[in-house]
Design an enzyme around this catalytic site. Structure first.
Site, PDB file in Angstrom:
ATOM      1  N   ASP A  42      29.860  51.546  63.409  1.00  0.00           N
ATOM      2  CA  ASP A  42      30.779  51.944  64.400  1.00  0.00           C
ATOM      3  C   ASP A  42      29.738  51.346  65.795  1.00  0.00           C
ATOM      4  OD1 ASP A  42      28.425  53.594  65.398  1.00  0.00           O
ATOM      5  OD2 ASP A  42      29.253  55.586  65.989  1.00  0.00           O
ATOM      6  N   ASP A  81      31.122  53.684  58.716  1.00  0.00           N
ATOM      7  CA  ASP A  81      30.520  54.730  59.314  1.00  0.00           C
ATOM      8  C   ASP A  81      31.353  55.605  59.611  1.00  0.00           C
ATOM      9  OD1 ASP A  81      28.144  55.276  60.675  1.00  0.00           O
ATOM     10  OD2 ASP A  81      28.250  53.898  62.531  1.00  0.00           O
ATOM     11  N   LYS A 109      29.100  57.371  55.911  1.00  0.00           N
ATOM     12  CA  LYS A 109      27.195  57.696  56.252  1.00  0.00           C
ATOM     13  C   LYS A 109      27.521  58.518  58.039  1.00  0.00           C
ATOM     14  CE  LYS A 109      25.184  54.387  59.574  1.00  0.00           C
ATOM     15  NZ  LYS A 109      25.066  55.850  60.593  1.00  0.00           N
ATOM     16  N   GLU A 111      25.377  60.662  61.118  1.00  0.00           N
ATOM     17  CA  GLU A 111      24.007  60.464  62.169  1.00  0.00           C
ATOM     18  C   GLU A 111      23.928  61.231  62.418  1.00  0.00           C
ATOM     19  OE1 GLU A 111      24.619  58.186  66.170  1.00  0.00           O
ATOM     20  OE2 GLU A 111      24.880  55.973  64.864  1.00  0.00           O
ATOM     21  N   GLU A 173      16.338  54.353  62.245  1.00  0.00           N
ATOM     22  CA  GLU A 173      16.137  54.065  63.208  1.00  0.00           C
ATOM     23  C   GLU A 173      15.673  53.541  65.212  1.00  0.00           C
ATOM     24  OE1 GLU A 173      20.629  53.331  65.000  1.00  0.00           O
ATOM     25  OE2 GLU A 173      20.223  51.919  66.101  1.00  0.00           O
TER      26      GLU A 173
END
Ligand code: KIV
Length: 261
Positions: A42, A81, A109, A111, A173
């Site tokens: 994204d 994403d 994926k 977050e 990250e």
């Protein structure tokens, strides 16, 4: 193409190489590079669409770009994403994950510490990658995470829970390399770092950054090309050529193409 299961088994055997991709021509090229994962992230919102934050990205935008990338990718695992809020509730997460799979993703994926959502998707046969540390969809500031003992502990626990919930890999990250190393040792699935040092099981970069499409990039990005300069020069020279009349010169017009046979 590697399956999610095969990527999971790379832990301790081989490093996982992953790049983001957002469009058809780049997908066609990167599909020939023997990478393990191509990823429609994204970051699309920032590096392709010019938004300030990734939270501006909608599922429709993801589907649009994912479709283009899918048409260019035949050899590489394609990860997509889940955009901001698209996985806020289990049922919504399932619907949106299925939309991404229908548009061509091999896995998705998401977050943050959403191990219950991950388990919900994995139980229904969807391959999922987790993501801890800096979480751009919700972060107030894009700074290194886990620099204090307490936050480092929290991030480590999140990664362990995501792996236990069934993620086949976890992105780490922007965190200290010591923390990334500890997480990598603590989980049984590959960790894929971005700004997380050398000890992760793999590395991911935003393709626009590593190709040098912007004048500036985060400190941890190695620039493998300088497309900013290349495009700038090409654009300037084209403008000069048109204005001076040197393009098109004879070789570029009225060419008769002879048929074979
Ligand atoms: O969206 C994205 O590009 C990402 C990478 C930073 C891993 O999540």
């Amino acid at each position: 193409m590697k399956t999610a299961g095969q990527i999971r088994q790379m832990k301790g055997q081989a490093k996982v190489a992953m790049l983001t991709v957002y469009d058809y021509p780049t997908a066609c090229i990167l599909d020939r590079c023997d990478l393990d994962i191509l990823f429609v992230g994204d970051t699309l919102g920032q590096v392709e669409l010019g938004f300030k934050r990734t939270s501006a990205v909608t599922i429709e935008m993801m589907l649009h770009h994912l479709g283009a990338v899918r048409r260019g990718v035949g050899e590489t695992h394609l990860l997509a994403d889940m955009p901001y809020q698209s996985y806020a509730k289990p049922q919504r997460a399932l619907q949106n994950a299925r939309k991404l799979l229908d548009a061509g993703a091999d896995s998705v994926k998401l977050e943050g510490a959403h191990d219950k959502i991950v388990a919900h998707l994995v139980d229904r046969g969807i391959d999922v990658v987790g993501h801890v540390g800096l979480l751009p969809q919700t972060a107030r500031r894009y700074v290194r995470q886990g620099t204090k003992e307490k936050s480092a502990e929290r991030i480590l626990k999140q990664a362990v829970r995501l792996a236990q919930a069934g993620c086949y890999a976890v992105v780490l990250e922007h965190m200290p390399s010591k923390l990334a190393r500890e997480i990598t040792e603590a989980v049984l699935v590959p960790t894929i770092g971005i700004g997380a040092g050398p000890d992760c099981d793999g590395q991911v970069l935003v393709v626009n950054d590593m190709l040098g499409l912007f004048e500036h990039a985060p400190y941890y990005v190695k620039r493998y090309a300088n497309l900013f300069e290349t495009i700038l020069k090409a654009g300037e020279v084209f403008g000069q050529d048109v204005k001076s009349g040197s393009y098109p010169s004879e070789e570029f017009y009225d060419r008769v193409i002879k048929r074979r046979g």
